[in-house]
Design an enzyme around this catalytic site. Structure first.
Site, PDB file in Angstrom:
ATOM      1  N   HIS A  68       0.844  -1.126   0.116  1.00  0.00           N
ATOM      2  CA  HIS A  68      -0.168  -0.004   0.021  1.00  0.00           C
ATOM      3  C   HIS A  68       0.526   1.126  -0.030  1.00  0.00           C
ATOM      4  O   HIS A  68       2.118   0.415   0.134  1.00  0.00           O
ATOM      5  CB  HIS A  68      -1.037  -0.559   1.181  1.00  0.00           C
ATOM      6  N   HIS A 106       1.591   3.558   2.163  1.00  0.00           N
ATOM      7  CA  HIS A 106       2.176   4.842   2.954  1.00  0.00           C
ATOM      8  C   HIS A 106       3.034   5.159   3.149  1.00  0.00           C
ATOM      9  O   HIS A 106       4.135   3.658   2.688  1.00  0.00           O
ATOM     10  CB  HIS A 106       1.545   4.126   4.601  1.00  0.00           C
ATOM     11  N   ASP A 109       5.921   4.792   5.447  1.00  0.00           N
ATOM     12  CA  ASP A 109       6.667   3.477   5.787  1.00  0.00           C
ATOM     13  C   ASP A 109       6.882   2.958   4.712  1.00  0.00           C
ATOM     14  O   ASP A 109       6.755   1.827   5.955  1.00  0.00           O
ATOM     15  CB  ASP A 109       6.159   4.015   7.203  1.00  0.00           C
ATOM     16  N   HIS A 110       6.248   2.354   3.754  1.00  0.00           N
ATOM     17  CA  HIS A 110       6.492   1.035   3.438  1.00  0.00           C
ATOM     18  C   HIS A 110       6.576   1.427   1.895  1.00  0.00           C
ATOM     19  O   HIS A 110       7.550   0.438   1.604  1.00  0.00           O
ATOM     20  CB  HIS A 110       4.604   0.501   3.542  1.00  0.00           C
ATOM     21  N   HIS A 117      -7.976  -0.659   5.236  1.00  0.00           N
ATOM     22  CA  HIS A 117      -6.705   0.207   5.686  1.00  0.00           C
ATOM     23  C   HIS A 117      -6.196   1.535   5.022  1.00  0.00           C
ATOM     24  O   HIS A 117      -5.784   2.620   5.383  1.00  0.00           O
ATOM     25  CB  HIS A 117      -5.203  -0.078   6.354  1.00  0.00           C
ATOM     26  N   ASP A 133      -0.722  -3.852   6.145  1.00  0.00           N
ATOM     27  CA  ASP A 133      -0.659  -3.300   7.816  1.00  0.00           C
ATOM     28  C   ASP A 133      -2.545  -3.755   7.932  1.00  0.00           C
ATOM     29  O   ASP A 133      -2.670  -2.852   7.993  1.00  0.00           O
ATOM     30  CB  ASP A 133      -0.979  -1.205   7.604  1.00  0.00           C
ATOM     31  N   HIS A 175       4.863  -4.859  10.513  1.00  0.00           N
ATOM     32  CA  HIS A 175       5.396  -4.039  11.446  1.00  0.00           C
ATOM     33  C   HIS A 175       5.609  -4.994  13.054  1.00  0.00           C
ATOM     34  O   HIS A 175       4.953  -5.904  13.112  1.00  0.00           O
ATOM     35  CB  HIS A 175       4.055  -2.545  11.919  1.00  0.00           C
TER      36      HIS A 175
HETATM   37 ZN   LIG Z   1      -0.262   1.956   6.895  1.00  0.00          ZN
END
Ligand SMILES: [Zn+2]
Length: 254
Positions: free
Chosen positions: A53, A55, A57-58, A111, A128, A166
């Site tokens: 996805h 985001h 942090d990905h 998400h 996530d 995570h």
């Molecule tokens: Zn995420």
């Protein structure tokens, strides 16, 4: 022989790295630096990038990795990820020839709007959406979508290894024990997770069999979970989507 190892990033992200003796693919590289360091240390050649996805942090490290080497970048076709070269969605297959492995793409919105998972080699990369003993927050989709996405993942075979984005397991178990206090499978997972964290090791992967037995977000039809949702809401509901929405809201507030 395919090996799957975590490269740590930020506070609690795992960049799952699929590797042979010479080649590697990474899932959700939020940061390029730790991946570059790992690849250099292990003398591995990057051959593919998979994103679940959009985001940061990905996917924040994708551009940095492409500076060193152009490789295919797979990711959800309906999300804003400018570095994608191979947009994918449900029904597509991602084949990484250098690692002799293929993954089926599953759409798991909730998400984010078009979050995908990759399933293959008895392994699930679910970003996530599904976490060990928990699930992601519902940011862009609806509780109905998130519940359906989790149900889709829960239908995969018991032995499927769950590689999520995570290290949230112990915090998730703390909440899960409030929802499902008498669950022996959950207590067993907590004992194992504590031991692993004390040894500085990841609690992942878990298996889908373990998640079905212990993860309250996959257990919205279980009387104990329904009772707890009702106590939280002060109402009488049994519809699994409403149970899911109630415990998701409860966790957001706790
Ligand atoms: Zn995420």
């Amino acid at each position: 022989m395919l090996e799957i190892v975590p490269v740590k990033a930020f506070k609690d992200n795992y960049i799952w790295t699929l590797r042979s003796a010479t080649d590697a693919a990474v899932v959700d590289p939020g940061d390029a630096a730790p991946v570059k360091e790992y690849l250099a240390r292990e003398k591995l050649r990057l051959v593919a990038i998979l994103a679940t996805h959009h985001h940061p942090d990905h996917v924040g490290g994708v551009a940095g990795l492409l500076e060193e080497r152009r490789v295919p970048v797979y990711g959800p076709k309906d999300e804003p990820i400018p570095t994608l070269t191979h947009p994918v969605s449900e029904g597509d297959t991602v084949r990484i020839a250098e690692l002799a492995v293929s993954f089926k793409v599953l759409d798991i919105p909730g998400h984010t709007r078009a979050h995908v998972a990759y399933y293959g080699a008895d392994s699930l990369f679910c970003g996530d959406t599904l976490f060990a003993c928990g699930c992601g927050r519902v940011f862009e989709g609806t509780p109905e979508q998130m519940y359906a996405s989790l149900a889709k993942l829960a239908a995969l075979p018991d032995q499927t290894k769950v590689y999520c984005g995570h290290e949230y397991t112990l915090a998730n178990i703390g909440f899960a024990r409030k929802v499902d206090p008498d669950n022996a499978a959950l207590a067993a997972l907590e004992t194992r997770a504590r031991r692993l964290r004390e040894a500085g090791r990841p609690t992942l992967p878990t298996t889908l069999g373990e998640e079905r037995a212990a993860n309250p977000f996959l257990r919205c039809l279980e009387p104990a979970v329904i009772d707890s949702a009702n106590k939280y809401l002060g109402a009488r509901i049994a519809d699994p989507v409403r149970v899911f929405a109630a415990i998701r809201e409860w966790k957001n507030r706790s």
